[in-house]
Design an enzyme around this catalytic site. Structure first.
Site, PDB file in Angstrom:
ATOM      1  N   CYS A 110       2.481 -94.232  -2.752  1.00 32.87           N
ATOM      2  CA  CYS A 110       1.976 -92.960  -3.531  1.00 32.87           C
ATOM      3  C   CYS A 110       2.053 -93.332  -5.058  1.00 32.87           C
ATOM      4  O   CYS A 110       1.296 -92.723  -5.515  1.00 32.87           O
ATOM      5  CB  CYS A 110       3.530 -92.251  -3.406  1.00 32.87           C
ATOM      6  N   CYS A 210       8.358 -89.597  -1.101  1.00 34.69           N
ATOM      7  CA  CYS A 210       7.707 -89.218  -2.265  1.00 34.69           C
ATOM      8  C   CYS A 210       7.109 -88.144  -1.717  1.00 34.69           C
ATOM      9  O   CYS A 210       6.127 -87.981  -0.952  1.00 34.69           O
ATOM     10  CB  CYS A 210       6.887 -90.270  -2.468  1.00 34.69           C
TER      11      CYS A 210
END
Length: 376
Positions: A110, A210
């Site tokens: 991410c 995330c």
């Protein structure tokens, strides 16, 4: 550190876009940069399409918190939706890795693909020279053999250092990135937030996956991957239970195995050692468990890592370093024995516990993060 000492102006009107999540770290980051003379734009990234009411409420509250802080600090504020990019670049890989029996770290991907790629690209369209986030890490410019080079360093607050999650950042990304919190401790961040009147000064740090949030993981994963129950065996072939699907387990896992009442080896005092996940046999859909934290099946002296990413753009020289095979782990002494742009091999001075395929092995030279790869 006093607030007065922060009122310097290295920014001199330069534009920086700050990723604002609604949390205290990114909020203080925006305030610090404003105090340093930067023209700050706060940007809230929505990177997951909410699929339940509770998650929608959580995301909406984070957005409201971020907007409120931007108003208090006196910076422009924008909202951008990167959900499509997240799904294509991060979540699809996340599911592929779990389907293959590995345990991926979505925060690493991410950061590389969303927070420091999609976000950076968007910031450049806003005329920004830099982006900034509330990560605890540092960037240092040095004179390299081919001109200026950027190093990724651990944060001064070792208990909050996040360089492990940032090891895939490259030179272009680091050259445009500011980490104001890398030079101060978390206690100071909360004190600053309190002193300047931020309403989120005591807000709890996020610990979920995330951009997916803090929801029951097995329940979440079950929405996207088929379950295929199978046997749980010991190294001797004794059947001690049934698993819910290999994707739901990771090496070293102790809780949630459902074998706590199974008798195995016992200590002298009659108590039994805990059971741990030790191996996965995807071909036969078998989960192997062992008793005892230091069982030989849980210990490794070597590892191979694939999909290597080096901060300097080149593999480091073959010699001794420190390495982490999981977040918050102390650096383990190792030797880099082979390295290329695509893979590397490490040997450790001491056996490492539960080295997990799919997780990141990250290499350090003191405080300098050199890069890393995905454990094979």
């Amino acid at each position: 550190m006093s607030l007065a000492s922060l009122s310097v102006s290295p920014g001199k009107g330069r534009r920086v876009v700050v990723g604002m999540s609604g949390g205290v770290d990114s909020s203080v980051t925006a305030w610090l940069l404003k105090q340093q003379g930067y023209e700050v734009i706060g940007l809230f990234m929505k990177n997951w399409e909410d699929d339940d009411d509770s998650e929608y409420c959580s995301t909406r509250q984070d957005l409201l918190d971020a907007a409120s802080v931007a108003d208090l600090v006196g910076v422009d504020f924008e909202y951008v939706n990167f959900a499509a990019e997240y799904k294509d670049r991060v979540f699809a890989e996340f599911l592929r890795e779990y389907s293959a029996g590995r345990t991926p770290n979505p925060d690493v991907l991410c950061n590389a693909e969303i927070k420091f790629k999609a976000f950076l690209d968007h910031a450049m369209t806003l005329g920004a020279e830099h982006i900034a986030t509330g990560h605890y890490a540092r960037v240092r410019a040095i004179a390299g053999a081919h001109g200026r080079e950027y190093q990724l360093l651990k944060a001064l607050d070792g208990s909050k250092d996040q360089s492990y999650f940032l090891h895939r950042l490259n030179q272009a990304q680091l050259s445009r990135t500011l980490f104001p919190l890398g030079e101060i401790h978390k206690t100071e961040v909360r004190r600053i937030a309190h002193d300047i009147g931020l309403h989120n000064a005591a807000k709890k740090d996020s610990t979920g996956i995330c951009f997916i949030g803090e929801r029951p993981f097995r329940e979440f994963l079950n929405r996207y991957l088929p379950t295929e129950p199978g046997d749980i065996l010991t190294p001797q072939g004794q059947r001690v239970g049934r698993h819910h699907g290999l994707s739901f387990y990771t090496l070293g896992q102790r809780k949630g195995l459902g074998v706590g009442g199974v008798k195995g080896s016992q200590r002298d005092d009659g108590t039994a050692d805990a059971w741990y996940v030790a191996r996965k046999d995807l071909q036969h859909n078998i989960l192997y468990v062992v008793q005892g934290h230091d069982h030989p099946w849980l210990l490794s002296n070597r590892l191979q890592a694939l999909d290597a990413s080096w901060v300097a753009g080149r593999a480091p020289e073959l010699r001794g370093y420190g390495a982490k095979t999981r977040y918050r782990q102390a650096d383990a002494a190792c030797v880099l024995e082979q390295a290329s742009q695509g893979a590397f091999e490490l040997s450790f001075s001491q056996p490492q516990w539960a080295v997990t395929p799919g997780q990141s092995a990250v290499l350090y030279d003191g405080d300098v993060c050199l890069g890393g790869g995905i454990i094979a």
